[in-house]
Write a protein that holds these residues in place. Sequence first.
Motif, PDB file in Angstrom:
ATOM      1  N   ALA A  55       0.832  -1.220   0.000  1.00  0.00           N
ATOM      2  CA  ALA A  55       0.000   0.000   0.000  1.00  0.00           C
ATOM      3  C   ALA A  55       0.853   1.251   0.000  1.00  0.00           C
ATOM      4  O   ALA A  55       0.407   2.315  -0.423  1.00  0.00           O
ATOM      5  CB  ALA A  55      -0.918  -0.004   1.224  1.00  0.00           C
ATOM      6  N   LEU A  67     -11.255  18.575   1.401  1.00  0.00           N
ATOM      7  CA  LEU A  67     -11.759  17.267   1.844  1.00  0.00           C
ATOM      8  C   LEU A  67     -11.679  17.153   3.359  1.00  0.00           C
ATOM      9  O   LEU A  67     -12.485  16.444   3.976  1.00  0.00           O
ATOM     10  CB  LEU A  67     -10.963  16.137   1.178  1.00  0.00           C
ATOM     11  N   THR A  71     -14.809  15.970   5.401  1.00  0.00           N
ATOM     12  CA  THR A  71     -14.746  14.712   6.145  1.00  0.00           C
ATOM     13  C   THR A  71     -15.113  14.931   7.609  1.00  0.00           C
ATOM     14  O   THR A  71     -15.889  14.155   8.192  1.00  0.00           O
ATOM     15  CB  THR A  71     -13.327  14.117   6.042  1.00  0.00           C
ATOM     16  N   ASP A 200     -14.863  -5.553  10.870  1.00  0.00           N
ATOM     17  CA  ASP A 200     -14.174  -5.377   9.589  1.00  0.00           C
ATOM     18  C   ASP A 200     -13.296  -6.564   9.205  1.00  0.00           C
ATOM     19  O   ASP A 200     -12.996  -6.761   8.032  1.00  0.00           O
ATOM     20  CB  ASP A 200     -13.326  -4.104   9.620  1.00  0.00           C
ATOM     21  N   GLN A 230     -23.722  -6.583  -3.953  1.00  0.00           N
ATOM     22  CA  GLN A 230     -23.585  -7.189  -5.270  1.00  0.00           C
ATOM     23  C   GLN A 230     -22.108  -7.389  -5.565  1.00  0.00           C
ATOM     24  O   GLN A 230     -21.279  -6.557  -5.182  1.00  0.00           O
ATOM     25  CB  GLN A 230     -24.212  -6.279  -6.334  1.00  0.00           C
ATOM     26  N   TRP A 231     -21.763  -8.479  -6.258  1.00  0.00           N
ATOM     27  CA  TRP A 231     -20.367  -8.734  -6.567  1.00  0.00           C
ATOM     28  C   TRP A 231     -20.261  -9.666  -7.759  1.00  0.00           C
ATOM     29  O   TRP A 231     -21.257 -10.282  -8.170  1.00  0.00           O
ATOM     30  CB  TRP A 231     -19.642  -9.323  -5.345  1.00  0.00           C
ATOM     31  N   ALA A 232     -19.056  -9.774  -8.293  1.00  0.00           N
ATOM     32  CA  ALA A 232     -18.788 -10.684  -9.402  1.00  0.00           C
ATOM     33  C   ALA A 232     -18.519 -12.075  -8.846  1.00  0.00           C
ATOM     34  O   ALA A 232     -17.783 -12.223  -7.869  1.00  0.00           O
ATOM     35  CB  ALA A 232     -17.593 -10.193 -10.207  1.00  0.00           C
TER      36      ALA A 232
ATOM     37  N   LEU B  46      -3.864   5.473  -1.555  1.00  0.00           N
ATOM     38  CA  LEU B  46      -4.257   4.083  -1.810  1.00  0.00           C
ATOM     39  C   LEU B  46      -5.610   4.039  -2.522  1.00  0.00           C
ATOM     40  O   LEU B  46      -5.803   3.272  -3.479  1.00  0.00           O
ATOM     41  CB  LEU B  46      -4.320   3.316  -0.483  1.00  0.00           C
ATOM     42  N   THR B  61     -12.044   8.143   1.023  1.00  0.00           N
ATOM     43  CA  THR B  61     -11.256   8.695   2.135  1.00  0.00           C
ATOM     44  C   THR B  61     -12.183   9.206   3.235  1.00  0.00           C
ATOM     45  O   THR B  61     -11.987   8.936   4.426  1.00  0.00           O
ATOM     46  CB  THR B  61     -10.357   9.842   1.626  1.00  0.00           C
ATOM     47  N   GLN B  62     -13.197   9.937   2.821  1.00  0.00           N
ATOM     48  CA  GLN B  62     -14.165  10.443   3.800  1.00  0.00           C
ATOM     49  C   GLN B  62     -14.852   9.289   4.523  1.00  0.00           C
ATOM     50  O   GLN B  62     -14.991   9.299   5.747  1.00  0.00           O
ATOM     51  CB  GLN B  62     -15.192  11.314   3.080  1.00  0.00           C
ATOM     52  N   VAL B  86      -5.082   1.220   6.413  1.00  0.00           N
ATOM     53  CA  VAL B  86      -4.704   0.632   5.123  1.00  0.00           C
ATOM     54  C   VAL B  86      -5.613  -0.553   4.805  1.00  0.00           C
ATOM     55  O   VAL B  86      -6.150  -0.674   3.698  1.00  0.00           O
ATOM     56  CB  VAL B  86      -3.227   0.189   5.150  1.00  0.00           C
ATOM     57  N   ASN B  88      -8.533  -1.274   5.996  1.00  0.00           N
ATOM     58  CA  ASN B  88      -9.903  -0.836   5.812  1.00  0.00           C
ATOM     59  C   ASN B  88     -10.103  -0.167   4.453  1.00  0.00           C
ATOM     60  O   ASN B  88     -11.097  -0.407   3.763  1.00  0.00           O
ATOM     61  CB  ASN B  88     -10.248   0.137   6.950  1.00  0.00           C
ATOM     62  N   ARG B  90      -8.290  -0.602   1.679  1.00  0.00           N
ATOM     63  CA  ARG B  90      -8.188  -1.574   0.590  1.00  0.00           C
ATOM     64  C   ARG B  90      -9.449  -2.425   0.502  1.00  0.00           C
ATOM     65  O   ARG B  90      -9.969  -2.686  -0.585  1.00  0.00           O
ATOM     66  CB  ARG B  90      -6.962  -2.471   0.799  1.00  0.00           C
ATOM     67  N   ARG B  92     -12.499  -1.710   1.461  1.00  0.00           N
ATOM     68  CA  ARG B  92     -13.630  -0.939   0.947  1.00  0.00           C
ATOM     69  C   ARG B  92     -13.454  -0.612  -0.540  1.00  0.00           C
ATOM     70  O   ARG B  92     -14.427  -0.582  -1.296  1.00  0.00           O
ATOM     71  CB  ARG B  92     -13.793   0.350   1.748  1.00  0.00           C
ATOM     72  N   ARG B  98     -15.772  -4.358  -6.974  1.00  0.00           N
ATOM     73  CA  ARG B  98     -16.570  -5.554  -7.252  1.00  0.00           C
ATOM     74  C   ARG B  98     -18.041  -5.206  -7.433  1.00  0.00           C
ATOM     75  O   ARG B  98     -18.711  -5.668  -8.348  1.00  0.00           O
ATOM     76  CB  ARG B  98     -16.429  -6.551  -6.101  1.00  0.00           C
ATOM     77  N   ILE B  99     -18.553  -4.376  -6.534  1.00  0.00           N
ATOM     78  CA  ILE B  99     -19.997  -4.130  -6.517  1.00  0.00           C
ATOM     79  C   ILE B  99     -20.423  -3.263  -7.694  1.00  0.00           C
ATOM     80  O   ILE B  99     -21.373  -3.564  -8.391  1.00  0.00           O
ATOM     81  CB  ILE B  99     -20.397  -3.449  -5.198  1.00  0.00           C
ATOM     82  N   PHE B 156      -3.535  -4.117  -5.852  1.00  0.00           N
ATOM     83  CA  PHE B 156      -4.312  -2.891  -6.068  1.00  0.00           C
ATOM     84  C   PHE B 156      -5.611  -3.127  -6.828  1.00  0.00           C
ATOM     85  O   PHE B 156      -6.563  -2.361  -6.678  1.00  0.00           O
ATOM     86  CB  PHE B 156      -3.470  -1.846  -6.805  1.00  0.00           C
TER      87      PHE B 156
END
Lengths: 268, 195
Positions: A55, A67, A71, A200, A230-232, B46, B61-62, B86, B88, B90, B92, B98-99, B156
């Motif tokens: 990362a 932002l 935020t 999580d 939803q996903w693949a 990221l 980010t928010q 990091v 979390n 990745r 999300r 995917r979604i 990534f």
Amino acid sequence: MTSPPLPDNWRSLLAGYVLDDLTAEEAAQVEQWLEQYPEVATELAALQATWGSLALGPTLVAPPPDLRDRTLAAALSAAVPVAVPAAAGPEPAIAGEILVPSQFPNAAPAPRRFLWGQLGLALGWAATALALAFALQENHRLRLALRQTETVVASFSQPANRLYTLAGTEAEPQANARLVVNPADQTALIVTTDLPPLADDQVYRLWALADSDPVYCGEFNPATAEDTNQWALPDAVCGTAPVQMLITTERAADPPVPAGDLVMQSQS
Amino acid sequence: MPPLPPPDPQMSSPVSDRDLVTRLWAGDTTALATLYDRYSSMVYTLALKMLSNPAEAEDLTQEVFVNFWQRRQYDAERGSVGSYLVTNTRSRALDRLRISSGRAVILQRFQRISEASARSPNPVDYAAQHEQNQHLRAALDQLPTTEREVLEIAYFQGLTQAEISAQLGIPLGTVKSRCRQGLLRLRTLLQHQKD
């Protein structure tokens, strides 16, 4: 009794474990080593840290300056229902101190305190801003929910799609779900009700049970007790019929082998 | 000892991340601002790398920071704030890919990113980079290009090895061996940097 020596390729298999490319037998072998050999656990931690450190590869890019305020405003508005305990007074105040977004400190200077009790006028403006931000966020949530509903309706209206009704097991007896599998574009969409969000590091995993071992068909974690995901599909078998669909609770970092509690299953 | 944990700005700061989180859970929202200042660039970078869209990266980010505050699932006993954010971010970002997209669009995104990175130099601002980023990039530069390529796609873009095989037109076994070799080699390079 001494443990047998590790094979020459043990580090390669550990890398495969981190990369999630092992067979079920290989993953089981690695997990057995983890219990027997401390050096395997140490090496696994190092490889997982290496994987996570990717990362940090891209050159750091600072987010747009505005932002920050957006935020923090969103965090404050989202925090209002969470941070007001039953014993709190009528004000939407958080114990101690609170800042309106534009007054959040920069990194270097010391934070400026902003006492609600002394500045009633500011409180009024801040409360209005919070209410507005909360209303905007709620509006966004409703629009999102509407789009999700439209997606679900569209999915149900496709004749080629496969529909499953899933009921909770003893682990989650109140849960139920409708699953739509689209074999044409290899996607799954699930509408869950009374299925609690997980931490999580955990996920719900969907499995197709045909006439062999369970096949991994993807994972999700609802944001609320009623949600749409939803996903693949990761495997074409998931789109074939007839299969029984199962949902288990798993740790997100675990390899795709069912090991957790069975929480839902499709009705035959 | 992990070779390269995510940034730990608390080392040079008078207030530790742990203390900030304690203050935040107690209702001191200034602590969230400080955590944002420490980690927003890492999270945004990221998110931007994975989603390849500035607006989506801002939104994610928010979301990450709002959820950090709202859901309060971070446990200091299980790792640093940086590691949590990091992971979390990745997770999300992969969910969003995917979604909202499906595989075809994921592949399109990948191609777009590859083309963009090939034709434009990075907007490098060395003064603002963290030392750990430099170490990692130095190590990545020593990896064979073929190994680095598959590792970065897997990380990534979240593609499976089978999907990477189809994308690059190389056998699945080759993808698997390059991924494993690359990860092991990177681990060794980072270890040598620390020694």
